[in-house]
Motif scaffolding. Sequence first.
Motif, PDB file in Angstrom:
ATOM      1  N   LEU A 162     -14.105  12.945 -58.046  1.00  0.00           N
ATOM      2  CA  LEU A 162     -12.710  12.887 -57.623  1.00  0.00           C
ATOM      3  C   LEU A 162     -12.516  13.760 -56.388  1.00  0.00           C
ATOM      4  O   LEU A 162     -12.987  14.904 -56.340  1.00  0.00           O
ATOM      5  N   GLU A 163     -11.816  13.214 -55.394  1.00  0.00           N
ATOM      6  CA  GLU A 163     -11.507  13.956 -54.170  1.00  0.00           C
ATOM      7  C   GLU A 163      -9.991  13.970 -53.967  1.00  0.00           C
ATOM      8  O   GLU A 163      -9.344  12.930 -54.066  1.00  0.00           O
ATOM      9  N   LEU A 164      -9.449  15.138 -53.678  1.00  0.00           N
ATOM     10  CA  LEU A 164      -8.024  15.308 -53.407  1.00  0.00           C
ATOM     11  C   LEU A 164      -7.867  15.725 -51.953  1.00  0.00           C
ATOM     12  O   LEU A 164      -8.573  16.621 -51.484  1.00  0.00           O
ATOM     13  N   TRP A 165      -6.925  15.078 -51.244  1.00  0.00           N
ATOM     14  CA  TRP A 165      -6.770  15.286 -49.800  1.00  0.00           C
ATOM     15  C   TRP A 165      -5.421  15.961 -49.529  1.00  0.00           C
ATOM     16  O   TRP A 165      -4.435  15.291 -49.207  1.00  0.00           O
ATOM     17  N   PRO A 166      -5.336  17.284 -49.613  1.00  0.00           N
ATOM     18  CA  PRO A 166      -4.041  17.964 -49.463  1.00  0.00           C
ATOM     19  C   PRO A 166      -3.427  17.841 -48.078  1.00  0.00           C
ATOM     20  O   PRO A 166      -2.216  18.005 -47.928  1.00  0.00           O
ATOM     21  N   HIS A 167      -4.251  17.543 -47.064  1.00  0.00           N
ATOM     22  CA  HIS A 167      -3.734  17.386 -45.702  1.00  0.00           C
ATOM     23  C   HIS A 167      -3.812  15.930 -45.243  1.00  0.00           C
ATOM     24  O   HIS A 167      -3.815  15.655 -44.039  1.00  0.00           O
ATOM     25  N   GLY A 168      -3.870  15.008 -46.207  1.00  0.00           N
ATOM     26  CA  GLY A 168      -3.943  13.596 -45.865  1.00  0.00           C
ATOM     27  C   GLY A 168      -5.376  13.139 -45.695  1.00  0.00           C
ATOM     28  O   GLY A 168      -6.311  13.951 -45.646  1.00  0.00           O
ATOM     29  N   PRO A 169      -5.590  11.828 -45.582  1.00  0.00           N
ATOM     30  CA  PRO A 169      -6.947  11.281 -45.580  1.00  0.00           C
ATOM     31  C   PRO A 169      -7.755  11.554 -44.321  1.00  0.00           C
ATOM     32  O   PRO A 169      -8.915  11.158 -44.256  1.00  0.00           O
ATOM     33  N   GLY A 171      -8.003  14.758 -43.289  1.00  0.00           N
ATOM     34  CA  GLY A 171      -8.321  16.172 -43.406  1.00  0.00           C
ATOM     35  C   GLY A 171      -9.614  16.390 -44.165  1.00  0.00           C
ATOM     36  O   GLY A 171     -10.556  15.608 -44.067  1.00  0.00           O
ATOM     37  N   GLU A 172      -9.670  17.464 -44.941  1.00  0.00           N
ATOM     38  CA  GLU A 172     -10.840  17.791 -45.757  1.00  0.00           C
ATOM     39  C   GLU A 172     -10.448  17.728 -47.225  1.00  0.00           C
ATOM     40  O   GLU A 172      -9.424  18.288 -47.618  1.00  0.00           O
ATOM     41  N   PRO A 173     -11.246  17.066 -48.055  1.00  0.00           N
ATOM     42  CA  PRO A 173     -10.869  16.936 -49.459  1.00  0.00           C
ATOM     43  C   PRO A 173     -11.316  18.113 -50.316  1.00  0.00           C
ATOM     44  O   PRO A 173     -12.256  18.837 -49.974  1.00  0.00           O
ATOM     45  N   ILE A 174     -10.625  18.275 -51.429  1.00  0.00           N
ATOM     46  CA  ILE A 174     -11.049  19.155 -52.513  1.00  0.00           C
ATOM     47  C   ILE A 174     -11.800  18.280 -53.516  1.00  0.00           C
ATOM     48  O   ILE A 174     -11.315  17.219 -53.901  1.00  0.00           O
ATOM     49  N   THR A 175     -12.983  18.694 -53.938  1.00  0.00           N
ATOM     50  CA  THR A 175     -13.784  17.898 -54.855  1.00  0.00           C
ATOM     51  C   THR A 175     -13.680  18.438 -56.274  1.00  0.00           C
ATOM     52  O   THR A 175     -13.827  19.634 -56.505  1.00  0.00           O
ATOM     53  N   VAL A 176     -13.392  17.527 -57.203  1.00  0.00           N
ATOM     54  CA  VAL A 176     -13.427  17.824 -58.633  1.00  0.00           C
ATOM     55  C   VAL A 176     -14.583  17.013 -59.207  1.00  0.00           C
ATOM     56  O   VAL A 176     -14.527  15.779 -59.246  1.00  0.00           O
ATOM     57  N   VAL A 177     -15.643  17.670 -59.618  1.00  0.00           N
ATOM     58  CA  VAL A 177     -16.851  16.986 -60.073  1.00  0.00           C
ATOM     59  C   VAL A 177     -16.576  16.224 -61.367  1.00  0.00           C
ATOM     60  O   VAL A 177     -15.876  16.711 -62.261  1.00  0.00           O
ATOM     61  N   SER A 178     -17.141  15.036 -61.462  1.00  0.00           N
ATOM     62  CA  SER A 178     -16.968  14.186 -62.652  1.00  0.00           C
ATOM     63  C   SER A 178     -17.907  14.664 -63.767  1.00  0.00           C
ATOM     64  O   SER A 178     -18.718  13.898 -64.302  1.00  0.00           O
ATOM     65  N   ARG A 179     -17.782  15.902 -64.111  1.00  0.00           N
ATOM     66  CA  ARG A 179     -18.678  16.535 -65.071  1.00  0.00           C
ATOM     67  C   ARG A 179     -18.512  15.934 -66.469  1.00  0.00           C
ATOM     68  O   ARG A 179     -17.396  15.582 -66.875  1.00  0.00           O
ATOM     69  N   THR A 191       2.608  12.210 -51.772  1.00  0.00           N
ATOM     70  CA  THR A 191       1.616  12.838 -50.893  1.00  0.00           C
ATOM     71  C   THR A 191       0.281  13.109 -51.576  1.00  0.00           C
ATOM     72  O   THR A 191      -0.574  13.766 -50.995  1.00  0.00           O
ATOM     73  N   SER A 192       0.091  12.602 -52.780  1.00  0.00           N
ATOM     74  CA  SER A 192      -1.126  12.926 -53.544  1.00  0.00           C
ATOM     75  C   SER A 192      -2.266  11.969 -53.187  1.00  0.00           C
ATOM     76  O   SER A 192      -2.738  11.192 -54.027  1.00  0.00           O
ATOM     77  N   TRP A 193      -2.735  12.043 -51.953  1.00  0.00           N
ATOM     78  CA  TRP A 193      -3.869  11.220 -51.528  1.00  0.00           C
ATOM     79  C   TRP A 193      -5.122  11.644 -52.296  1.00  0.00           C
ATOM     80  O   TRP A 193      -5.431  12.833 -52.398  1.00  0.00           O
ATOM     81  N   HIS A 194      -5.827  10.669 -52.839  1.00  0.00           N
ATOM     82  CA  HIS A 194      -7.043  10.975 -53.589  1.00  0.00           C
ATOM     83  C   HIS A 194      -8.023   9.818 -53.483  1.00  0.00           C
ATOM     84  O   HIS A 194      -7.664   8.703 -53.094  1.00  0.00           O
ATOM     85  N   SER A 195      -9.271  10.079 -53.841  1.00  0.00           N
ATOM     86  CA  SER A 195     -10.325   9.080 -53.705  1.00  0.00           C
ATOM     87  C   SER A 195     -11.449   9.430 -54.662  1.00  0.00           C
ATOM     88  O   SER A 195     -11.410  10.456 -55.353  1.00  0.00           O
ATOM     89  N   VAL A 196     -12.469   8.582 -54.696  1.00  0.00           N
ATOM     90  CA  VAL A 196     -13.703   8.875 -55.422  1.00  0.00           C
ATOM     91  C   VAL A 196     -14.853   8.644 -54.455  1.00  0.00           C
ATOM     92  O   VAL A 196     -14.964   7.564 -53.850  1.00  0.00           O
TER      93      VAL A 196
END
Length: 271
Positions: A162-169, A171-179, A191-196
């Motif tokens: 999971l990737e969260l983009w606090p400054h939009g797509p 910018g630089e994402p925050i990664t949450v590992v799919s542990r 504004t909650s842009w996110h991706s995988v």
Amino acid sequence: MDRIEIGRLIEQRLIAQAADMQAQWRGHASIRHCFVDDLLPPELAQRIHAAFPPPASMMLRKNLRELKYVSAQMDRHDPLLEEIVFAFQQPGVLEQVRAITGLRSLYPDEHLYAGGISVMGHGHFLNPHLDNSHDKDRERYRVLNLLYYVSPDWSQADGANLELWPHGPQGEPITVVSRFNRLALMVTDRTSWHSVSANRSERPRCCVSNYYFSDHPVGDADYFHPTSFRGRPEQRVRDLALRADASLRGWVRKLFPKGLRATRHVYRRDR
């Protein structure tokens, strides 16, 4: 185990980790999110993973926006999968999630509108996007994603995180590992842009998904928007195409608020 028993285990784990999860949630003001590890007993999490169906029995989504297998028709699969999906909809679980996030009037989605299970194989991905703002009937706001990961020994290097983009797509994402055995919660709003990220491993990444809805928007202002995708920073041509696609989808939803056709990704109990 049935959904009530599993729901009690989830509720107990959320109670035990509530302070830490609240601190995480409050500490990420740009895109509110948090996670808890070791959600369920490891042998139960292993059983859930083993119950996932062959990808060929699921619906493949393949386009510029995403590449993954999904299913919401839970009665086609191992009964344990339906029980874990609906365990997240038990009243005690909702109450603990509400207490952790502070979100108001949370409702689960028995129709699994975009919920259910997903499998991402090698090279599969989900581009940066905003989730649609409402439920399938445009009556309640979609405010929270719950993502439970069950692929053993998963690491950040495997991708499909999971990737969260606090400054939009762009910018630089925050990664949450799919542990393995991790539950991630993330707000979904304007504004909650996110991706995988792309799955770089040869193993499937398996996820159980739920979405909560509310009578209230996130924040004070009303809003409405369909699902909108963008390209990654290095995908300039794809970004232009996806911007045009998002604009067209937005106009269609303004003209036809209920959409042009019924979505295929819902649990149809009377099929």
